[in-house]
Design a protein around this motif. Structure first.
Motif, PDB file in Angstrom:
ATOM      1  N   ALA A 111       0.572   3.927   1.707  1.00  0.00           N
ATOM      2  CA  ALA A 111       0.341   4.616   2.960  1.00  0.00           C
ATOM      3  C   ALA A 111       1.730   4.663   3.966  1.00  0.00           C
ATOM      4  CB  ALA A 111      -0.826   3.769   3.748  1.00  0.00           C
ATOM      5  N   PHE A 150      -0.400  -2.896  -8.961  1.00  0.00           N
ATOM      6  CA  PHE A 150      -1.870  -1.783  -9.357  1.00  0.00           C
ATOM      7  C   PHE A 150      -1.333  -0.525  -8.739  1.00  0.00           C
ATOM      8  CE2 PHE A 150      -3.365  -2.105  -5.026  1.00  0.00           C
ATOM      9  CZ  PHE A 150      -2.655  -3.078  -4.394  1.00  0.00           C
ATOM     10  N   ARG A 160       0.774  -6.822  -4.771  1.00  0.00           N
ATOM     11  CA  ARG A 160       0.497  -7.761  -3.609  1.00  0.00           C
ATOM     12  C   ARG A 160       0.506  -9.094  -4.426  1.00  0.00           C
ATOM     13  NH1 ARG A 160      -4.740  -4.504  -0.947  1.00  0.00           N
ATOM     14  NH2 ARG A 160      -3.493  -2.847  -0.343  1.00  0.00           N
ATOM     15  N   GLU A 172       0.905  -1.143  -0.158  1.00  0.00           N
ATOM     16  CA  GLU A 172      -0.001  -0.079  -0.043  1.00  0.00           C
ATOM     17  C   GLU A 172       1.041   1.106  -0.001  1.00  0.00           C
ATOM     18  OE1 GLU A 172      -2.240   0.315   3.820  1.00  0.00           O
ATOM     19  OE2 GLU A 172      -0.634   0.077   4.964  1.00  0.00           O
ATOM     20  N   TYR A 186      -5.480  -2.415  11.325  1.00  0.00           N
ATOM     21  CA  TYR A 186      -4.992  -1.127  11.922  1.00  0.00           C
ATOM     22  C   TYR A 186      -6.115  -0.346  12.049  1.00  0.00           C
ATOM     23  CZ  TYR A 186      -5.162  -0.659   6.710  1.00  0.00           C
ATOM     24  OH  TYR A 186      -5.563  -0.993   5.435  1.00  0.00           O
ATOM     25  N   GLU A 212      -1.113 -11.560  -5.101  1.00  0.00           N
ATOM     26  CA  GLU A 212      -2.688 -12.018  -4.779  1.00  0.00           C
ATOM     27  C   GLU A 212      -2.485 -13.436  -5.156  1.00  0.00           C
ATOM     28  OE1 GLU A 212      -5.316 -10.419  -3.728  1.00  0.00           O
ATOM     29  OE2 GLU A 212      -4.797  -8.505  -4.010  1.00  0.00           O
ATOM     30  N   GLU A 269     -15.732  -4.215  -4.084  1.00  0.00           N
ATOM     31  CA  GLU A 269     -14.979  -3.075  -3.495  1.00  0.00           C
ATOM     32  C   GLU A 269     -14.546  -2.386  -4.548  1.00  0.00           C
ATOM     33  OE1 GLU A 269     -12.135  -3.964  -0.531  1.00  0.00           O
ATOM     34  OE2 GLU A 269     -11.263  -1.975  -0.919  1.00  0.00           O
ATOM     35  N   LEU A 270     -14.713  -1.134  -4.498  1.00  0.00           N
ATOM     36  CA  LEU A 270     -14.045   0.013  -5.291  1.00  0.00           C
ATOM     37  C   LEU A 270     -12.938   0.769  -4.561  1.00  0.00           C
ATOM     38  CD1 LEU A 270     -13.975   1.718  -8.156  1.00  0.00           C
ATOM     39  CD2 LEU A 270     -15.811   3.122  -6.980  1.00  0.00           C
ATOM     40  N   TYR A 271     -13.346   1.228  -3.431  1.00  0.00           N
ATOM     41  CA  TYR A 271     -12.611   2.096  -2.700  1.00  0.00           C
ATOM     42  C   TYR A 271     -12.729   1.762  -1.160  1.00  0.00           C
ATOM     43  CZ  TYR A 271     -12.655   5.387  -6.689  1.00  0.00           C
ATOM     44  OH  TYR A 271     -12.878   5.537  -8.026  1.00  0.00           O
ATOM     45  N   GLY A 272     -11.912   2.106  -0.330  1.00  0.00           N
ATOM     46  CA  GLY A 272     -12.144   2.025   1.153  1.00  0.00           C
ATOM     47  C   GLY A 272     -11.694   3.262   1.802  1.00  0.00           C
ATOM     48  N   GLN A 328      -2.386   3.112  -6.544  1.00  0.00           N
ATOM     49  CA  GLN A 328      -3.185   3.541  -5.448  1.00  0.00           C
ATOM     50  C   GLN A 328      -3.361   5.015  -5.590  1.00  0.00           C
ATOM     51  OE1 GLN A 328      -1.953   1.601  -1.934  1.00  0.00           O
ATOM     52  NE2 GLN A 328      -4.050   0.323  -1.888  1.00  0.00           N
ATOM     53  N   ARG A 387      -7.917   4.746  10.771  1.00  0.00           N
ATOM     54  CA  ARG A 387      -6.465   3.911  11.407  1.00  0.00           C
ATOM     55  C   ARG A 387      -6.125   4.140  12.630  1.00  0.00           C
ATOM     56  NH1 ARG A 387      -3.236   2.147   5.885  1.00  0.00           N
ATOM     57  NH2 ARG A 387      -1.789   1.135   7.417  1.00  0.00           N
ATOM     58  N   GLU A 405      -8.213   7.763   6.423  1.00  0.00           N
ATOM     59  CA  GLU A 405      -7.376   7.257   5.055  1.00  0.00           C
ATOM     60  C   GLU A 405      -8.573   7.057   4.251  1.00  0.00           C
ATOM     61  OE1 GLU A 405      -6.046   3.283   4.573  1.00  0.00           O
ATOM     62  OE2 GLU A 405      -4.158   4.224   4.022  1.00  0.00           O
ATOM     63  N   VAL A 435      -8.120  -5.752 -14.776  1.00  0.00           N
ATOM     64  CA  VAL A 435      -7.525  -4.866 -13.822  1.00  0.00           C
ATOM     65  C   VAL A 435      -8.149  -4.850 -12.501  1.00  0.00           C
ATOM     66  CG1 VAL A 435      -6.614  -3.639 -15.805  1.00  0.00           C
ATOM     67  CG2 VAL A 435      -8.515  -2.807 -14.619  1.00  0.00           C
ATOM     68  N   PHE A 436      -9.207  -5.556 -12.028  1.00  0.00           N
ATOM     69  CA  PHE A 436      -9.866  -5.469 -10.942  1.00  0.00           C
ATOM     70  C   PHE A 436      -8.958  -5.936  -9.758  1.00  0.00           C
ATOM     71  CE2 PHE A 436     -12.200  -7.300  -7.251  1.00  0.00           C
ATOM     72  CZ  PHE A 436     -12.897  -6.016  -6.983  1.00  0.00           C
TER      73      PHE A 436
HETATM   74  N1  GAP Z   1      -3.979   1.638   2.465  1.00  0.00           N
HETATM   75  C1  GAP Z   1      -5.347   0.964   2.672  1.00  0.00           C
HETATM   76  C2  GAP Z   1      -5.301  -0.064   1.678  1.00  0.00           C
HETATM   77  O1  GAP Z   1      -4.429  -0.351   0.835  1.00  0.00           O
HETATM   78  P1  GAP Z   1      -7.057  -1.806   0.539  1.00  0.00           P
HETATM   79  O2  GAP Z   1      -8.612  -1.973   1.047  1.00  0.00           O
HETATM   80  O3  GAP Z   1      -6.279  -3.082   0.884  1.00  0.00           O
HETATM   81  O4  GAP Z   1      -6.639  -0.568   1.652  1.00  0.00           O
HETATM   82  C3  GAP Z   1      -7.127   0.160  -1.094  1.00  0.00           C
HETATM   83  O5  GAP Z   1      -6.845  -1.341  -0.839  1.00  0.00           O
HETATM   84  C4  GAP Z   1      -7.856   0.000  -2.404  1.00  0.00           C
HETATM   85  O6  GAP Z   1      -6.596  -0.222  -3.437  1.00  0.00           O
HETATM   86  C5  GAP Z   1      -8.890  -0.955  -2.803  1.00  0.00           C
HETATM   87  O7  GAP Z   1     -10.234  -0.332  -2.423  1.00  0.00           O
HETATM   88  C6  GAP Z   1      -8.793  -1.031  -4.223  1.00  0.00           C
HETATM   89  O8  GAP Z   1      -9.222   0.105  -5.116  1.00  0.00           O
HETATM   90  C7  GAP Z   1      -7.370  -1.111  -4.575  1.00  0.00           C
HETATM   91  N2  GAP Z   1      -6.780  -2.338  -4.445  1.00  0.00           N
HETATM   92  C8  GAP Z   1      -6.400  -3.276  -3.534  1.00  0.00           C
HETATM   93  N3  GAP Z   1      -5.946  -4.225  -3.862  1.00  0.00           N
HETATM   94  C9  GAP Z   1      -5.974  -4.277  -5.194  1.00  0.00           C
HETATM   95  C10 GAP Z   1      -5.531  -5.308  -6.251  1.00  0.00           C
HETATM   96  N4  GAP Z   1      -5.136  -6.449  -6.004  1.00  0.00           N
HETATM   97  N5  GAP Z   1      -6.013  -4.855  -7.572  1.00  0.00           N
HETATM   98  C11 GAP Z   1      -6.089  -3.632  -7.942  1.00  0.00           C
HETATM   99  N6  GAP Z   1      -6.614  -2.858  -7.052  1.00  0.00           N
HETATM  100  C12 GAP Z   1      -6.371  -3.155  -5.580  1.00  0.00           C
END
Ligand code: GAP
Length: 437
Positions: A149, A194, A179, A147, A246, A181, A263-266, A196, A270, A303, A188-189
């Protein structure tokens, strides 16, 4: 009405055909979870990122921009809890060796791919490990950030010492995150590399809720600004036990993707978790001194975290449209002019008439000083319109014989209606400016 599954396929195909997004390392059979953005993809992405930076950072007096390094001292990831806790529960098939995320399979006994027996559940850390420098021992281990952050928290003291901001204030940055994953999917989801766009907003502990609600509103305004329909966005209060380690409160902004509501955003509260942990690990005082109250304390953090690639996919799903034009089905991207990679395309009606080409080039040279423009004399005019429709170009300007002979100006075609109107040359810039604003 386009079928939902079909829509995703059409978008993936359009993105490849028109140079928005390609599979990563495609000529070698690809690399799962990686995607390469081509010329129009970069332009769309840059428009998204520039708009975000303007709305979340530049237009605000309480925000500062950052661009921290992707590779950080591994102590930072120990402090943030990512080394011990940034993992997904994973299960392996004993027969075919395929791996699955436990929360993504229904039957925990049987492999969804080959029917073989599944092994024991285990934790899988999602950070990419690497070595910094020439020696490959434990002391050289580092990680690609999962991230953005972290880079902002470790610079909190630098910002206090160099800019002396008063609370509340925040840092904003855009950048890559990585990540590993277990199951990258849905274009690209969910990918392994990716981008941020994140804000870390520092507040007095007692003010966290007010700031949380303020940023929630900013995020909803953002969704509207990029053309996402309100009815497609849903707020999900993330329950205890399901939040990141956190967070004391998290709202996920979910979007109705064609493959489901995801999920789109968070937006997370924290607390003082990060500054406190980095303070303890580094041995440096990361507190803030309030000159009014004469108190010293560790600020709390709100955040808003937005993925660039999920934004691109949501914008494309919202924009992709098919209609019937001139008896034919056509596809086009109904992008907001702010996000469209090209704002105006300029064509000569016929490519083999030098006088038309010359005049069209002259118009292009004038317009490109004002707008992101493209000149095109490839193929026939119908094909050029189709191409610009699929790129999402809001207007096409065509120079024809009436432009030259009768001095009647040029035709301007509207992407969404396909209708053309003739605009005098001297009015062209103001006409387009008004329509694009
Ligand atoms: N700093 C907080 C954080 O990273 P998160 O919910 O793990 O929180 C935030 O990630 C945003 O990053 C998600 O809402 C999404 O938009 C994007 N995201 C997370 N993992 C992703 C992935 N593997 N591929 C594409 N976008 C991703």
């Amino acid at each position: 009405m386009i079928e939902k599954n079909n829509k995703m396929e059409k978008i993936v195909s359009l993105c490849k055909r028109r140079g928005f997004v390609f599979q990563g390392s495609e000529i070698y059979g690809g690399l799962a979870g990686t995607w390469d953005y081509g010329p129009y993809g970069v332009a769309l992405k840059n428009n998204v990122k520039n708009l975000w930076f303007k709305m979340f950072v530049e237009d605000r007096e309480d925000m500062y921009g950052m661009d921290a390094a992707i590779i950080m001292n591994s102590k930072a990831w120990e402090a943030s809890g990512h080394i011990s806790g940034f993992s997904d529960p994973l299960i392996d098939c004993k027969k075919c060796g395929h791996r699955f995320r436990v929360d993504q399979i229904e039957n925990k006994e049987k492999c969804p791919d080959c029917g073989g027996k599944l092994g024991e559940e285990r934790q899988f850390n999602m950070m990419f490990k690497t070595f910094v420098g020439a020696t490959e021992d434990e002391s050289a281990v580092s990680y690609l950030r999962p991230e953005t952050a972290g880079g902002m928290f470790v610079n909190f003291k630098n910002i206090l010492d160099s800019l002396h901001p008063k609370l509340p204030f925040g840092l904003g940055q855009i950048g890559k995150a990585f990540r590993n994953e277990i199951a990258p999917r849905d274009f690209v989801f969910r990918s392994r590399e990716f981008e941020q766009m994140e804000v870390e907003y520092f507040v007095k502990p007692e003010c966290w809720e007010e700031s949380f609600n303020e940023w929630k509103k900013v995020m909803l305004d953002w969704c509207e600004a990029i053309g996402l329909q309100k009815s497609h966005i849903h707020e999900l209060e993330v329950l205890d036990g399901e939040r990141a380690h956190y967070s004391k409160r998290t709202i996920d902004f979910e979007f109705d993707y064609s493959f489901g509501r995801k999920e789109l955003y968070g937006l997370a509260y924290r607390t003082d978790f990060d500054l406190k942990s980095h303070s303890a690990k580094s041995g440096l005082d990361l507190s803030y001194y309030d000159e009014e109250t004469k108190e010293r304390f560790i600020p709390h953090v709100i955040e808003p975290s937005l993925g660039v690639d999920r934004t691109i996919l949501a914008v494309l799903l919202e924009a992709y449209t098919e209609d019937d034009l001139g008896g034919e089905t056509r596809a086009y991207l109904k992008l907001s002019p702010k996000l469209a990679p090209v704002k105006v395309a300029v064509f000569p009606l016929l490519k083999n008439k030098p006088e038309l080409v010359e005049k069209a080039r002259e118009i292009y040279e004038i317009l490109k000083k004002e707008f992101k423009c493209e000149f095109d004399d490839n193929g026939n005019i119908g094909k050029r319109y189709r191409r610009q429709d699929e790129i999402g170009t809001p207007f096409c300007v065509t120079v024809d014989f009436d432009t030259l002979e009768k001095k009647e100006g040029m035709t301007v075609r509207d992407r969404d209606t396909g209708k053309q109107e003739r605009v005098p040359e001297e009015d062209l810039i103001s006409f387009l400016k008004e329509k694009l604003s």
